[in-house]
Design an enzyme around this catalytic site. Structure first.
Site, PDB file in Angstrom:
ATOM      1  N   LYS A  22       0.834  -1.210   0.000  1.00 40.35           N
ATOM      2  CA  LYS A  22       0.000   0.000   0.000  1.00 40.35           C
ATOM      3  C   LYS A  22       0.870   1.261   0.000  1.00 40.35           C
ATOM      4  CE  LYS A  22      -1.941  -1.017   3.977  1.00 40.35           C
ATOM      5  NZ  LYS A  22      -1.242  -2.275   4.284  1.00 40.35           N
ATOM      6  N   ARG A  97      -9.558   1.555   8.517  1.00 40.84           N
ATOM      7  CA  ARG A  97      -9.104   0.230   8.907  1.00 40.84           C
ATOM      8  C   ARG A  97     -10.165  -0.544   9.678  1.00 40.84           C
ATOM      9  NH1 ARG A  97      -3.280   0.947   8.790  1.00 40.84           N
ATOM     10  NH2 ARG A  97      -2.307  -1.060   9.179  1.00 40.84           N
ATOM     11  N   ARG A 134      12.062  -6.533   5.261  1.00 39.90           N
ATOM     12  CA  ARG A 134      12.020  -5.069   5.142  1.00 39.90           C
ATOM     13  C   ARG A 134      12.979  -4.375   6.107  1.00 39.90           C
ATOM     14  NH1 ARG A 134       6.542  -1.742   5.523  1.00 39.90           N
ATOM     15  NH2 ARG A 134       6.226  -3.001   7.396  1.00 39.90           N
ATOM     16  N   ARG A 162      11.738  -2.237  11.243  1.00 40.55           N
ATOM     17  CA  ARG A 162      10.604  -1.524  11.845  1.00 40.55           C
ATOM     18  C   ARG A 162      10.181  -2.274  13.101  1.00 40.55           C
ATOM     19  NH1 ARG A 162       5.453   0.271   8.147  1.00 40.55           N
ATOM     20  NH2 ARG A 162       4.125  -0.854   9.603  1.00 40.55           N
ATOM     21  N   ARG A 173      -0.508  -8.637  13.639  1.00 42.93           N
ATOM     22  CA  ARG A 173      -1.056  -7.634  12.699  1.00 42.93           C
ATOM     23  C   ARG A 173      -1.933  -8.319  11.654  1.00 42.93           C
ATOM     24  NH1 ARG A 173       4.338  -5.094  10.745  1.00 42.93           N
ATOM     25  NH2 ARG A 173       3.078  -3.974   9.220  1.00 42.93           N
TER      26      ARG A 173
HETATM   27  P1  AP5 Z   1       4.871  -1.554   1.877  1.00 37.65           P
HETATM   28  O1  AP5 Z   1       4.616  -0.763   0.651  1.00 37.65           O
HETATM   29  O2  AP5 Z   1       5.468  -0.851   3.051  1.00 37.65           O
HETATM   30  O3  AP5 Z   1       3.523  -2.311   2.312  1.00 37.65           O
HETATM   31  P2  AP5 Z   1       2.325  -1.807   3.192  1.00 37.65           P
HETATM   32  O4  AP5 Z   1       1.107  -2.505   2.686  1.00 37.65           O
HETATM   33  O5  AP5 Z   1       2.290  -0.314   3.246  1.00 37.65           O
HETATM   34  O6  AP5 Z   1       2.772  -2.454   4.573  1.00 37.65           O
HETATM   35  P3  AP5 Z   1       2.846  -1.856   6.025  1.00 37.65           P
HETATM   36  O7  AP5 Z   1       3.519  -2.916   6.849  1.00 37.65           O
HETATM   37  O8  AP5 Z   1       3.438  -0.490   6.068  1.00 37.65           O
HETATM   38  O9  AP5 Z   1       1.300  -1.766   6.334  1.00 37.65           O
HETATM   39  P4  AP5 Z   1       0.535  -1.743   7.629  1.00 37.65           P
HETATM   40  O10 AP5 Z   1      -0.851  -1.523   7.166  1.00 37.65           O
HETATM   41  O11 AP5 Z   1       0.740  -2.926   8.500  1.00 37.65           O
HETATM   42  O12 AP5 Z   1       1.239  -0.542   8.428  1.00 37.65           O
HETATM   43  P5  AP5 Z   1       0.854   0.981   8.723  1.00 37.65           P
HETATM   44  O13 AP5 Z   1       2.097   1.752   8.686  1.00 37.65           O
HETATM   45  O14 AP5 Z   1      -0.295   1.437   7.888  1.00 37.65           O
HETATM   46  O15 AP5 Z   1       5.758  -2.809   1.470  1.00 37.65           O
HETATM   47  C1  AP5 Z   1       6.218  -3.750   2.442  1.00 37.65           C
HETATM   48  C2  AP5 Z   1       7.570  -4.323   1.985  1.00 37.65           C
HETATM   49  O16 AP5 Z   1       7.377  -5.058   0.762  1.00 37.65           O
HETATM   50  C3  AP5 Z   1       8.622  -3.256   1.674  1.00 37.65           C
HETATM   51  O17 AP5 Z   1       9.892  -3.729   2.035  1.00 37.65           O
HETATM   52  C4  AP5 Z   1       8.520  -3.070   0.148  1.00 37.65           C
HETATM   53  O18 AP5 Z   1       9.712  -2.627  -0.424  1.00 37.65           O
HETATM   54  C5  AP5 Z   1       8.147  -4.483  -0.298  1.00 37.65           C
HETATM   55  N1  AP5 Z   1       7.302  -4.502  -1.498  1.00 37.65           N
HETATM   56  C6  AP5 Z   1       6.250  -3.669  -1.770  1.00 37.65           C
HETATM   57  N2  AP5 Z   1       5.695  -4.003  -2.952  1.00 37.65           N
HETATM   58  C7  AP5 Z   1       6.388  -5.080  -3.418  1.00 37.65           C
HETATM   59  C8  AP5 Z   1       6.278  -5.885  -4.596  1.00 37.65           C
HETATM   60  N3  AP5 Z   1       5.329  -5.658  -5.532  1.00 37.65           N
HETATM   61  N4  AP5 Z   1       7.156  -6.898  -4.744  1.00 37.65           N
HETATM   62  C9  AP5 Z   1       8.124  -7.153  -3.815  1.00 37.65           C
HETATM   63  N5  AP5 Z   1       8.287  -6.407  -2.673  1.00 37.65           N
HETATM   64  C10 AP5 Z   1       7.425  -5.393  -2.492  1.00 37.65           C
HETATM   65  O19 AP5 Z   1       0.289   0.891  10.212  1.00 37.65           O
HETATM   66  C11 AP5 Z   1       1.148   0.552  11.280  1.00 37.65           C
HETATM   67  C12 AP5 Z   1       0.359   0.547  12.582  1.00 37.65           C
HETATM   68  O20 AP5 Z   1      -0.184   1.868  12.835  1.00 37.65           O
HETATM   69  C13 AP5 Z   1      -0.866  -0.373  12.633  1.00 37.65           C
HETATM   70  O21 AP5 Z   1      -0.518  -1.697  12.968  1.00 37.65           O
HETATM   71  C14 AP5 Z   1      -1.699   0.313  13.727  1.00 37.65           C
HETATM   72  O22 AP5 Z   1      -1.225   0.019  15.006  1.00 37.65           O
HETATM   73  C15 AP5 Z   1      -1.461   1.783  13.453  1.00 37.65           C
HETATM   74  N6  AP5 Z   1      -2.461   2.379  12.538  1.00 37.65           N
HETATM   75  C16 AP5 Z   1      -2.222   2.948  11.319  1.00 37.65           C
HETATM   76  N7  AP5 Z   1      -3.346   3.377  10.754  1.00 37.65           N
HETATM   77  C17 AP5 Z   1      -4.346   3.075  11.619  1.00 37.65           C
HETATM   78  C18 AP5 Z   1      -5.751   3.251  11.587  1.00 37.65           C
HETATM   79  N8  AP5 Z   1      -6.385   3.821  10.546  1.00 37.65           N
HETATM   80  N9  AP5 Z   1      -6.476   2.797  12.650  1.00 37.65           N
HETATM   81  C19 AP5 Z   1      -5.871   2.224  13.713  1.00 37.65           C
HETATM   82  N10 AP5 Z   1      -4.549   2.033  13.809  1.00 37.65           N
HETATM   83  C20 AP5 Z   1      -3.776   2.454  12.771  1.00 37.65           C
END
Ligand code: AP5
Length: 225
Positions: A22, A97, A134, A162, A173
């Site tokens: 994402k 979410r 990552r 991270r 998660r």
């Molecule tokens: P990446 O692009 O970072 O993937 P992502 O889907 O963004 O993964 P995240 O782990 O950041 O998502 P998340 O939803 O768990 O975390 P968030 O920060 O939103 O890619 C991941 C890896 O894969 C990278 O190394 C990348 O290079 C690689 N990659 C990408 N595409 C690829 C491809 N096509 N092929 C190969 N490799 C690839 O949230 C973190 C925390 O914040 C949550 O757990 C929660 O506690 C809190 N939080 C955030 N938003 C909310 C909300 N709205 N409500 C409540 N809590 C929240």
């Protein structure tokens, strides 16, 4: 690349489990279309780094792989989406979410044009491999690119894991995703502007699929660059 119709906002929500890509794809799409990328995870991590009250509330929850409360998150998203830079549209990564957040988003966007929702689908074994591998920059927080070995190619900061990419936290998660976030796929699935894309392809192929899906869903024109 999509040609926006004058006066018509391009509002995009990215859905998908942790590691689906994402953040990677939201960044690319927002940059190429001159739209703000709004990532609630980044907003929370910045607050943790800055040591604010929000950061103190969020840190333990994020490190446990749980979700920060709806009231706090809806407040954050509402404030960010009220800023003038979102008038032409935005790309939301990590919000909504929960069904409560998705319902609140509909209210926030009343009268602001169509919402395109893109769900990135990736098998769980691939997600686990991606998150285990990552590294992020400990200073600016961006995902490391494969050619960076120990330091960030953008700011020179040291690369680190991270805190919520520990295997046990990742599994939590994923459970939280299935329990609390997957239901919003059903919430949006019947809408004509909902699209699913295959995220288990090379990043450039996913980018092209996402452009095509958003173009189709928004009925805007795709232009070659
Ligand atoms: P990446 O692009 O970072 O993937 P992502 O889907 O963004 O993964 P995240 O782990 O950041 O998502 P998340 O939803 O768990 O975390 P968030 O920060 O939103 O890619 C991941 C890896 O894969 C990278 O190394 C990348 O290079 C690689 N990659 C990408 N595409 C690829 C491809 N096509 N092929 C190969 N490799 C690839 O949230 C973190 C925390 O914040 C949550 O757990 C929660 O506690 C809190 N939080 C955030 N938003 C909310 C909300 N709205 N409500 C409540 N809590 C929240």
């Amino acid at each position: 690349m999509i040609q926006q119709r004058p006066g018509v906002a391009l509002n995009v929500v990215m859905l998908g489990p942790p590691g689906a890509g994402k953040g990677t794809q939201a960044e690319r799409f927002a940059k190429s279309h001159g739209l703000p990328k709004i990532a609630t995870g980044d907003i929370l991590r910045d607050a943790v780094t800055a040591g604010t009250e929000l950061g103190r509330i969020a840190k333990a929850t994020m490190d446990a792989g749980e979700l920060v409360g709806d009231e706090v998150m809806i407040g954050i998203a509402g404030e960010r989406l009220s800023r003038p830079d979102t008038a032409r549209g935005f790309v939301l990564d990590g919000f909504p979410r929960t069904v409560a957040q998705a319902t609140a988003l509909d209210t926030m966007l009343e009268g602001r044009g169509q919402l395109v929702v893109v769900d990135i689908v990736v098998p769980e074994d691939v997600l686990l491999r991606r998150l285990a591998a990552r590294r992020i920059c400990g200073s600016c927080g961006i995902n490391a690119q494969v050619q960076w070995t120990t330091t960030c190619g953008q700011c020179g900061g040291a690369l680190v894991t991270r805190t919520d990419d520990d295997n046990g936290v990742v599994r939590e998660r994923l459970k939280v995703y299935h329990r609390q976030t997957k239901p919003i796929v059903e919430f949006y699935a019947a809408r004509p502007s909902f699209r699913t894309i295959d995220g288990n392809q090379p990043p450039d192929v996913v980018t092209a699929s996402m452009d095509a899906a958003i173009c189709d869903a928004s009925a805007m024109k795709e232009v070659r660059r």
